[in-house]
Each structure stands twice: as C-alpha cells, then as structure tokens.
Design a protein around this motif. Structure first.
Motif, mmCIF file in Angstrom:
data_model
loop_
_atom_site.group_PDB
_atom_site.id
_atom_site.type_symbol
_atom_site.label_atom_id
_atom_site.label_comp_id
_atom_site.label_asym_id
_atom_site.label_seq_id
_atom_site.Cartn_x
_atom_site.Cartn_y
_atom_site.Cartn_z
ATOM 1 N N GLU A 1 -9.934 -18.532 130.282
ATOM 2 C CA GLU A 1 -11.329 -18.084 130.242
ATOM 3 C C GLU A 1 -11.450 -16.615 130.612
ATOM 4 O O GLU A 1 -12.253 -15.883 130.016
ATOM 5 C CB GLU A 1 -12.178 -18.926 131.202
ATOM 6 C CG GLU A 1 -12.586 -20.274 130.662
ATOM 7 C CD GLU A 1 -13.731 -20.881 131.439
ATOM 8 O OE1 GLU A 1 -14.332 -21.830 130.932
ATOM 9 O OE2 GLU A 1 -14.038 -20.408 132.563
ATOM 10 N N ARG B 1 -11.755 -19.226 120.979
ATOM 11 C CA ARG B 1 -12.689 -18.730 121.999
ATOM 12 C C ARG B 1 -14.070 -18.500 121.378
ATOM 13 O O ARG B 1 -14.205 -17.788 120.372
ATOM 14 C CB ARG B 1 -12.141 -17.427 122.585
ATOM 15 C CG ARG B 1 -12.915 -16.851 123.761
ATOM 16 C CD ARG B 1 -12.214 -15.584 124.240
ATOM 17 N NE ARG B 1 -12.833 -15.006 125.406
ATOM 18 C CZ ARG B 1 -12.518 -15.338 126.659
ATOM 19 N NH1 ARG B 1 -11.596 -16.239 126.885
ATOM 20 N NH2 ARG B 1 -13.120 -14.754 127.689
ATOM 21 N N GLU C 1 -23.769 -16.159 121.293
ATOM 22 C CA GLU C 1 -23.683 -15.408 120.034
ATOM 23 C C GLU C 1 -22.898 -16.160 118.957
ATOM 24 O O GLU C 1 -23.395 -16.345 117.828
ATOM 25 C CB GLU C 1 -23.030 -14.036 120.276
ATOM 26 C CG GLU C 1 -23.767 -13.138 121.244
ATOM 27 C CD GLU C 1 -23.369 -13.381 122.689
ATOM 28 O OE1 GLU C 1 -23.843 -12.633 123.561
ATOM 29 O OE2 GLU C 1 -22.566 -14.313 122.945
ATOM 30 N N ASP C 2 -21.686 -16.594 119.288
ATOM 31 C CA ASP C 2 -20.830 -17.208 118.267
ATOM 32 C C ASP C 2 -21.365 -18.555 117.798
ATOM 33 O O ASP C 2 -21.071 -18.986 116.669
ATOM 34 C CB ASP C 2 -19.407 -17.383 118.799
ATOM 35 C CG ASP C 2 -18.669 -16.061 118.927
ATOM 36 O OD1 ASP C 2 -19.132 -15.068 118.346
ATOM 37 O OD2 ASP C 2 -17.631 -16.029 119.625
ATOM 38 N N ASN D 1 -17.817 -17.142 122.226
ATOM 39 C CA ASN D 1 -18.732 -16.447 123.124
ATOM 40 C C ASN D 1 -20.131 -17.027 122.957
ATOM 41 O O ASN D 1 -20.690 -17.013 121.851
ATOM 42 C CB ASN D 1 -18.747 -14.945 122.799
ATOM 43 C CG ASN D 1 -17.416 -14.286 123.115
ATOM 44 O OD1 ASN D 1 -17.073 -14.059 124.262
ATOM 45 N ND2 ASN D 1 -16.643 -13.993 122.073
#
Length: 233
Positions: free
Chosen positions: A207, A32, A37-38, A34
């Motif tokens: 999700e 996953r 940001e990631d 995000n």
C-alpha cells in the motif's frame, strides 16, 4: 494466468484480501486502484459497476467482487492451508458467523466516520457523524473483546480469512482517532500479533509503495488498462 486482485488505496478493506493471498501462497498479481479516481474509469466500472474494491479477476476472465465473497473463494483454493472450513461443519458455520459480524457490524460502524471525513464544508454535521461513529466503533470493539475471551483467533483456534479481513478494517480506528486500544486488551493483543505477521507487513509495504518481500506467490503489479484483454466476453 494468475488471478489479479484489484486493491484500493488509501486504506481499502481489500488489504485483507492481500493478506489472505499471502497466507495461501498461491501465485497472484495485484492492480493498484487509487480511490475514488480510478473507480470512475470506464474499465473499472465494467469490472465492478458498484465502483468499489476489492475486485478479483479470475483466470477465466470472470470477476468476483465483495470481500465476503472473495475471501471464502480464496480459502477454497487451498483447503490444506485451513483459512476456511468444509461446508456443513460447525467450524464453517462459526466462520460465516464471524465474517457476517465483521461485515455488517464492525465494517459499518466506521461508516459515519468515513462520511464525516469527506464533509469538511459542514462542521456541525461532521461532528455529529464523528460522535455517532465513535459510539458505534466502541460498541463493535466491546463485542469483539468479549468474543476474544473465548477464542485464540476470531473464528476459533486457528487463523482464518476472518482474521485477514479484520486487520484490514481494524487499522481504521487509529486513522480516525477512535477506540483507545488500552480499553480492549484482548483485541489489542490480537491486532499486535497480526501486525507482526509477514503477510500483514507485506500488505502495508504494498500500500505504501515500499520494498516488499512476499512470503507467498506475488508475481507483481499490472496496470488497470492491461486487464482489458483478460475480461470474459
């Protein structure tokens, strides 16, 4: 070792790759991401310098990016599932044609809307972009509606990776409040049929971090940092 699909939330187009993975039924894991940001983390940039999802980390540690590359790769893993077609056949050409339209026309039509979504500090420009996006999305929907007049599925008589890719993008129209589905009855019926598919229901649950029952070979999530050891040197 299973392949790992890095998918973006919220509302990433990588949704379609999850659906395709489920349709294939082969073992896989998910990571996953995000957004944004990631995607700024050093390890993600190492995986994909473009800083976008989806990213597919293969069993041998190599990386594949872009839906237009990942989805055909997935289809080729299980030819018997007929999510794609043999190269050189008319069906293969039609599938490539459909994928190209979805990528260059349908996907890109939402570009102004996503830009406007991030421009609350400039309302006049934001509204201009929204109007541009509404027109582009309406035109793309009109073209898809005409296409569906001759086909049961987007690329022909059977479901393919094109339908998986499509459903991940089609939900953006509701999110942005554009393209009244009543104006596109064939396309709307196709969306409703896909939304009832177990693989699509599963992808939504993933999700939204709800309880999700895989109809395929989902083996669980892995953290981004846990992928470092799997990268090819």
């Amino acid at each position: 070792m299973e392949p790992v699909l890095l998918y973006g939330i919220p509302l990433g187009c990588s949704f379609g790759s999850i659906v395709a993975m489920e349709w294939l039924g082969l073992p896989y894991r998910l990571c996953r991401i995000n957004m944004p940001e990631d995607t700024q983390r050093d390890l993600f940039v190492q995986l994909n310098p473009v800083r976008q999802t989806p990213v597919l980390l293969l069993e041998n540690g190599t990386v594949l990016t872009e839906s237009a590359a990942i989805l055909p790769h997935l289809a080729n893993r299980a030819p018997a599932r007929r999510l794609g077609f043999a190269q050189g056949t008319p069906e293969h050409d039609r599938l490539n044609e459909t994928l190209a339209f979805l990528n260059t026309t349908f996907f890109s039509a939402f570009g102004p809307l996503w830009t406007a979504y991030e421009m609350e500090e400039n309302p006049p420009v934001q509204e201009m972009l929204r109007e541009m996006g509404r027109k582009k999305v309406a035109k793309a929907h009109e073209e898809l509606e005409a296409l569906m007049a001759k086909r049961e599925w987007l690329a022909g008589d059977t479901r393919t990776i094109a339908d998986a890719y499509f459903i991940g993008i089609a939900r953006w129209a509701e999110f942005h409040g554009v393209a009244d589905p009543r104006e596109y009855p064939r396309l709307h019926a196709h969306i409703r049929r896909l939304e009832e598919d177990p693989a699509v229901i599963f992808a939504h649950a993933i999700e939204e971090q709800r309880s999700a029952t895989s109809a395929g070979g989902f083996k669980g999530h892995v953290a981004l940092e846990d992928l470092r050891a799997r990268l090819a040197v």
